[in-house]
Write a protein that holds these residues in place. Structure first.
Motif, PDB file in Angstrom:
ATOM      1  N   ASP A  35     -31.058  50.259   3.009  1.00  0.00           N
ATOM      2  CA  ASP A  35     -32.395  50.579   3.540  1.00  0.00           C
ATOM      3  C   ASP A  35     -32.401  50.283   5.040  1.00  0.00           C
ATOM      4  O   ASP A  35     -32.106  49.158   5.448  1.00  0.00           O
ATOM      5  N   MET A  36     -32.683  51.293   5.835  1.00  0.00           N
ATOM      6  CA  MET A  36     -32.699  51.101   7.278  1.00  0.00           C
ATOM      7  C   MET A  36     -33.839  50.157   7.667  1.00  0.00           C
ATOM      8  O   MET A  36     -34.906  50.160   7.046  1.00  0.00           O
ATOM      9  N   ASP A  37     -33.632  49.355   8.707  1.00  0.00           N
ATOM     10  CA  ASP A  37     -34.657  48.420   9.167  1.00  0.00           C
ATOM     11  C   ASP A  37     -35.666  49.158  10.062  1.00  0.00           C
ATOM     12  O   ASP A  37     -35.270  49.843  11.009  1.00  0.00           O
ATOM     13  N   ALA A  38     -36.936  48.983   9.750  1.00  0.00           N
ATOM     14  CA  ALA A  38     -38.026  49.570  10.566  1.00  0.00           C
ATOM     15  C   ALA A  38     -37.629  50.937  11.099  1.00  0.00           C
ATOM     16  O   ALA A  38     -37.671  51.193  12.310  1.00  0.00           O
ATOM     17  N   PHE A  39     -37.266  51.825  10.192  1.00  0.00           N
ATOM     18  CA  PHE A  39     -36.513  53.028  10.548  1.00  0.00           C
ATOM     19  C   PHE A  39     -37.067  53.805  11.756  1.00  0.00           C
ATOM     20  O   PHE A  39     -36.400  53.910  12.789  1.00  0.00           O
ATOM     21  N   PHE A  40     -38.278  54.352  11.655  1.00  0.00           N
ATOM     22  CA  PHE A  40     -38.775  55.188  12.758  1.00  0.00           C
ATOM     23  C   PHE A  40     -38.838  54.386  14.068  1.00  0.00           C
ATOM     24  O   PHE A  40     -38.499  54.880  15.140  1.00  0.00           O
ATOM     25  N   ALA A  41     -39.301  53.140  13.951  1.00  0.00           N
ATOM     26  CA  ALA A  41     -39.484  52.314  15.155  1.00  0.00           C
ATOM     27  C   ALA A  41     -38.137  51.991  15.800  1.00  0.00           C
ATOM     28  O   ALA A  41     -38.001  51.992  17.025  1.00  0.00           O
ATOM     29  N   GLN A  42     -37.133  51.748  14.946  1.00  0.00           N
ATOM     30  CA  GLN A  42     -35.817  51.416  15.478  1.00  0.00           C
ATOM     31  C   GLN A  42     -35.197  52.622  16.190  1.00  0.00           C
ATOM     32  O   GLN A  42     -34.508  52.463  17.211  1.00  0.00           O
ATOM     33  N   VAL A  43     -35.439  53.817  15.656  1.00  0.00           N
ATOM     34  CA  VAL A  43     -34.942  55.027  16.316  1.00  0.00           C
ATOM     35  C   VAL A  43     -35.583  55.135  17.711  1.00  0.00           C
ATOM     36  O   VAL A  43     -34.907  55.427  18.701  1.00  0.00           O
ATOM     37  N   GLU A  44     -36.872  54.861  17.791  1.00  0.00           N
ATOM     38  CA  GLU A  44     -37.542  54.936  19.100  1.00  0.00           C
ATOM     39  C   GLU A  44     -36.971  53.903  20.064  1.00  0.00           C
ATOM     40  O   GLU A  44     -36.810  54.168  21.246  1.00  0.00           O
ATOM     41  N   GLN A  45     -36.641  52.719  19.525  1.00  0.00           N
ATOM     42  CA  GLN A  45     -36.053  51.688  20.399  1.00  0.00           C
ATOM     43  C   GLN A  45     -34.634  52.064  20.815  1.00  0.00           C
ATOM     44  O   GLN A  45     -34.206  51.774  21.917  1.00  0.00           O
ATOM     45  N   ARG A  46     -33.914  52.735  19.916  1.00  0.00           N
ATOM     46  CA  ARG A  46     -32.570  53.185  20.260  1.00  0.00           C
ATOM     47  C   ARG A  46     -32.638  54.207  21.392  1.00  0.00           C
ATOM     48  O   ARG A  46     -31.871  54.142  22.355  1.00  0.00           O
ATOM     49  N   ASP A  47     -33.574  55.136  21.292  1.00  0.00           N
ATOM     50  CA  ASP A  47     -33.641  56.234  22.250  1.00  0.00           C
ATOM     51  C   ASP A  47     -34.402  55.889  23.526  1.00  0.00           C
ATOM     52  O   ASP A  47     -34.341  56.621  24.504  1.00  0.00           O
ATOM     53  N   HIS A  48     -35.152  54.797  23.505  1.00  0.00           N
ATOM     54  CA  HIS A  48     -35.877  54.341  24.707  1.00  0.00           C
ATOM     55  C   HIS A  48     -35.551  52.870  24.921  1.00  0.00           C
ATOM     56  O   HIS A  48     -36.275  51.994  24.424  1.00  0.00           O
ATOM     57  N   PRO A  49     -34.471  52.584  25.637  1.00  0.00           N
ATOM     58  CA  PRO A  49     -34.050  51.183  25.800  1.00  0.00           C
ATOM     59  C   PRO A  49     -35.171  50.272  26.310  1.00  0.00           C
ATOM     60  O   PRO A  49     -35.193  49.085  25.986  1.00  0.00           O
ATOM     61  N   GLU A  50     -36.117  50.839  27.043  1.00  0.00           N
ATOM     62  CA  GLU A  50     -37.211  50.009  27.565  1.00  0.00           C
ATOM     63  C   GLU A  50     -38.138  49.518  26.445  1.00  0.00           C
ATOM     64  O   GLU A  50     -38.951  48.626  26.668  1.00  0.00           O
ATOM     65  N   TYR A  51     -38.033  50.064  25.238  1.00  0.00           N
ATOM     66  CA  TYR A  51     -38.862  49.601  24.106  1.00  0.00           C
ATOM     67  C   TYR A  51     -38.210  48.448  23.354  1.00  0.00           C
ATOM     68  O   TYR A  51     -38.822  47.849  22.487  1.00  0.00           O
ATOM     69  N   ARG A  52     -36.933  48.174  23.647  1.00  0.00           N
ATOM     70  CA  ARG A  52     -36.214  47.193  22.821  1.00  0.00           C
ATOM     71  C   ARG A  52     -36.784  45.793  22.994  1.00  0.00           C
ATOM     72  O   ARG A  52     -37.167  45.416  24.095  1.00  0.00           O
ATOM     73  N   GLY A  53     -36.864  45.062  21.907  1.00  0.00           N
ATOM     74  CA  GLY A  53     -37.410  43.707  21.940  1.00  0.00           C
ATOM     75  C   GLY A  53     -38.922  43.677  22.056  1.00  0.00           C
ATOM     76  O   GLY A  53     -39.525  42.620  22.185  1.00  0.00           O
ATOM     77  N   LYS A  54     -39.555  44.865  22.011  1.00  0.00           N
ATOM     78  CA  LYS A  54     -41.017  44.910  22.176  1.00  0.00           C
ATOM     79  C   LYS A  54     -41.683  45.414  20.891  1.00  0.00           C
ATOM     80  O   LYS A  54     -41.051  46.071  20.065  1.00  0.00           O
ATOM     81  N   PRO A  55     -42.975  45.114  20.754  1.00  0.00           N
ATOM     82  CA  PRO A  55     -43.684  45.655  19.586  1.00  0.00           C
ATOM     83  C   PRO A  55     -43.890  47.165  19.728  1.00  0.00           C
ATOM     84  O   PRO A  55     -44.564  47.608  20.658  1.00  0.00           O
ATOM     85  N   VAL A  56     -43.259  47.924  18.836  1.00  0.00           N
ATOM     86  CA  VAL A  56     -43.379  49.387  18.857  1.00  0.00           C
ATOM     87  C   VAL A  56     -44.051  49.818  17.566  1.00  0.00           C
ATOM     88  O   VAL A  56     -43.661  49.388  16.482  1.00  0.00           O
ATOM     89  N   ILE A  57     -45.064  50.634  17.696  1.00  0.00           N
ATOM     90  CA  ILE A  57     -45.803  51.103  16.522  1.00  0.00           C
ATOM     91  C   ILE A  57     -45.728  52.628  16.503  1.00  0.00           C
ATOM     92  O   ILE A  57     -46.143  53.287  17.447  1.00  0.00           O
ATOM     93  N   VAL A  58     -45.139  53.154  15.433  1.00  0.00           N
ATOM     94  CA  VAL A  58     -45.026  54.603  15.308  1.00  0.00           C
ATOM     95  C   VAL A  58     -46.113  55.054  14.350  1.00  0.00           C
ATOM     96  O   VAL A  58     -46.227  54.519  13.245  1.00  0.00           O
ATOM     97  N   GLY A  59     -46.933  56.003  14.816  1.00  0.00           N
ATOM     98  CA  GLY A  59     -48.001  56.421  13.916  1.00  0.00           C
ATOM     99  C   GLY A  59     -48.740  57.639  14.389  1.00  0.00           C
ATOM    100  O   GLY A  59     -48.481  58.182  15.453  1.00  0.00           O
ATOM    101  N   GLY A  60     -49.635  58.061  13.538  1.00  0.00           N
ATOM    102  CA  GLY A  60     -50.492  59.204  13.852  1.00  0.00           C
ATOM    103  C   GLY A  60     -51.463  58.819  14.939  1.00  0.00           C
ATOM    104  O   GLY A  60     -51.600  57.641  15.264  1.00  0.00           O
ATOM    105  N   ARG A  61     -52.105  59.825  15.422  1.00  0.00           N
ATOM    106  CA  ARG A  61     -53.115  59.718  16.472  1.00  0.00           C
ATOM    107  C   ARG A  61     -53.354  58.295  16.998  1.00  0.00           C
ATOM    108  O   ARG A  61     -53.665  57.382  16.239  1.00  0.00           O
ATOM    109  N   THR A  62     -53.219  58.139  18.275  1.00  0.00           N
ATOM    110  CA  THR A  62     -53.260  56.781  18.805  1.00  0.00           C
ATOM    111  C   THR A  62     -54.667  56.270  19.091  1.00  0.00           C
ATOM    112  O   THR A  62     -54.868  55.082  19.196  1.00  0.00           O
ATOM    113  N   ALA A  63     -55.627  57.147  19.190  1.00  0.00           N
ATOM    114  CA  ALA A  63     -56.971  56.695  19.570  1.00  0.00           C
ATOM    115  C   ALA A  63     -57.685  56.045  18.391  1.00  0.00           C
ATOM    116  O   ALA A  63     -57.359  54.929  17.989  1.00  0.00           O
TER     117      ALA A  63
END
Ligand code: TTP
Ligand code: MG
Length: 355
Positions: free
Chosen positions: A9-37
């Protein structure tokens, strides 16, 4: 027959992909989700964000309250799907006894691979390492003798954990679990159970099957089995994938051979990467073009020798492209697909190969 099942089972799958592809997100709270407002729900959150209490299926609005400084991103479904395919391709090189559960989870039956020098835990670690090396993402693995316990195990030491449940420790592990950890026990059932004094796996174990069926009906028997580590070890094996392809839709319709061939060459590279992961070669190559009036044309050929390198694949794709392409026609999509896949044959090297 006793089996060895691994649940990956991948760890925090979608969020980890975003951290992989955006190094500036690493070590930070990343929330992947629908509509942000104000609307939408959280698909997943990085482990950093989970510390604030953010979790899957929570309204994004609540997540904003708990973690106002988090990085909120929209899901990139195509990317997750294609990474998931890469991961499943890696898994497929270990065994064909695989049951995919979702984008980021699968069971593998590795009974046949186990021997004295290569225990199941070691195989699990090899798989986790290979996924990390090739895809750049961490996963957790659970190893046991049935699917239920393997899945329980993979969740016990996330992220990056490898957990084994075997005959000597299963009962102790299950007895000590909070009742809410058992599959099928949601929030509501948990509260009701706690009110009845069923707080742990041990409390569940102490109830007879008759008592459980009386209270919970059909689910009662399942709870009875779960408390005893009983579960199936039969995998629902998926059909072997018959083709591997990649396509690209252009941002605007184009008619420039050089530009199109550039893309085609890159697509060939990506397809070969996937062939590599599966350790297969392709006997058939297909090129697809969609024109600006949405008509799709395809042309395919059978290769003399199974294709394994980018150069070989591009040769065929280049040829097919020129057969398909009408000089006056603008196109909006190009794709290349390989099929008639077979395991690669490695020729034994002889002394002459070194001369
Ligand atoms: P999960 O494996 O349940 O969660 P996860 O990989 O994010 O985190 P964990 O480390 O606990 O395994 O789900 C895999 C992906 O599926 C997840 O990254 C996002 C998606 N998903 C949703 O979109 N909605 C949901 O409610 C859940 C649970 C998951
Ligand atoms: Mg996961």
């Amino acid at each position: 027959m006793e089996r060895r099942i691994i649940h990956i089972d991948m760890d925090a799958f979608f969020a980890q992909v975003e951290q992989r592809d955006h190094p500036e997100y690493r070590g930070k709270p990343v929330i992947v989700g629908g509509r942000t407002a104000s609307r939408g729900v959280v698909a997943t959150a990085s482990y950093e964000a989970r510390k604030f209490g953010v979790h899957s299926a929570m309204p994004t609005r609540i997540a904003h309250q708990l973690c106002p400084d988090g990085i909120y991103v929209r899901p990139r479904s195509d990317v997750y799907k294609s990474i998931s395919e890469e991961i499943h391709e890696i898994l497929g090189t270990y065994t064909s006894l695989i049951e995919p559960l979702s984008l980021d989870e699968a069971y593998l039956d590795i009974t046949q691979l186990v021997n004295r020098d290569r225990p199941a835990r070691k195989i699990a670690i090899e798989i986790q390492r290979e996924i990390y090396d090739k895809v750049g993402l961490t996963s957790s693995a659970g190893v046991s003798y049935n699917k239920y316990l393997a899945k329980m195990a993979s969740g016990m030491n996330k992220p990056s954990g490898t957990t084994v449940i075997h005959y000597d420790n299963f009962q102790e592990i299950l007895w000590n679990l909070d009742i809410g950890e058992f599959p099928g026990v949601g929030k509501v059932t948990r509260e009701k159970m706690i009110r009845r004094g069923i707080k742990t796996g041990r409390d569940l174990y102490d109830l007879s099957v008759d008592e459980l069926v009386e209270i919970y009906g059909k689910r009662g028997r399942s709870f009875y089995n779960k408390a005893r580590g009983i579960g199936t070890n039969e995998l629902t094996v998926s059909r072997e994938r018959k083709s591997i392809g990649k396509e690209k839709t252009f941002d605007y319709d184009i008619n420039n051979d050089e530009e199109i061939l550039d893309v085609l060459e890159r697509l060939c590279g990506e397809v070969v990467r996937r062939l590599d992961l599966k350790d297969v070669a392709a006997k058939t190559v297909t090129v697809k073009l969609k024109t600006d009036n949405y008509v799709t044309h395809t042309k395919q050929m059978v290769t003399d020798n199974p294709v394994m390198t980018k150069e070989e694949l591009y040769q065929y794709a280049y040829h097919l492209y020129h057969e398909l392409k009408d000089a006056d026609q603008y196109i909006r999509l190009i794709g290349v697909t390989t099929s008639s896949l077979e395991k690669r044959q490695y020729r034994n090297l002889t002394i002459f190969d070194f001369l």
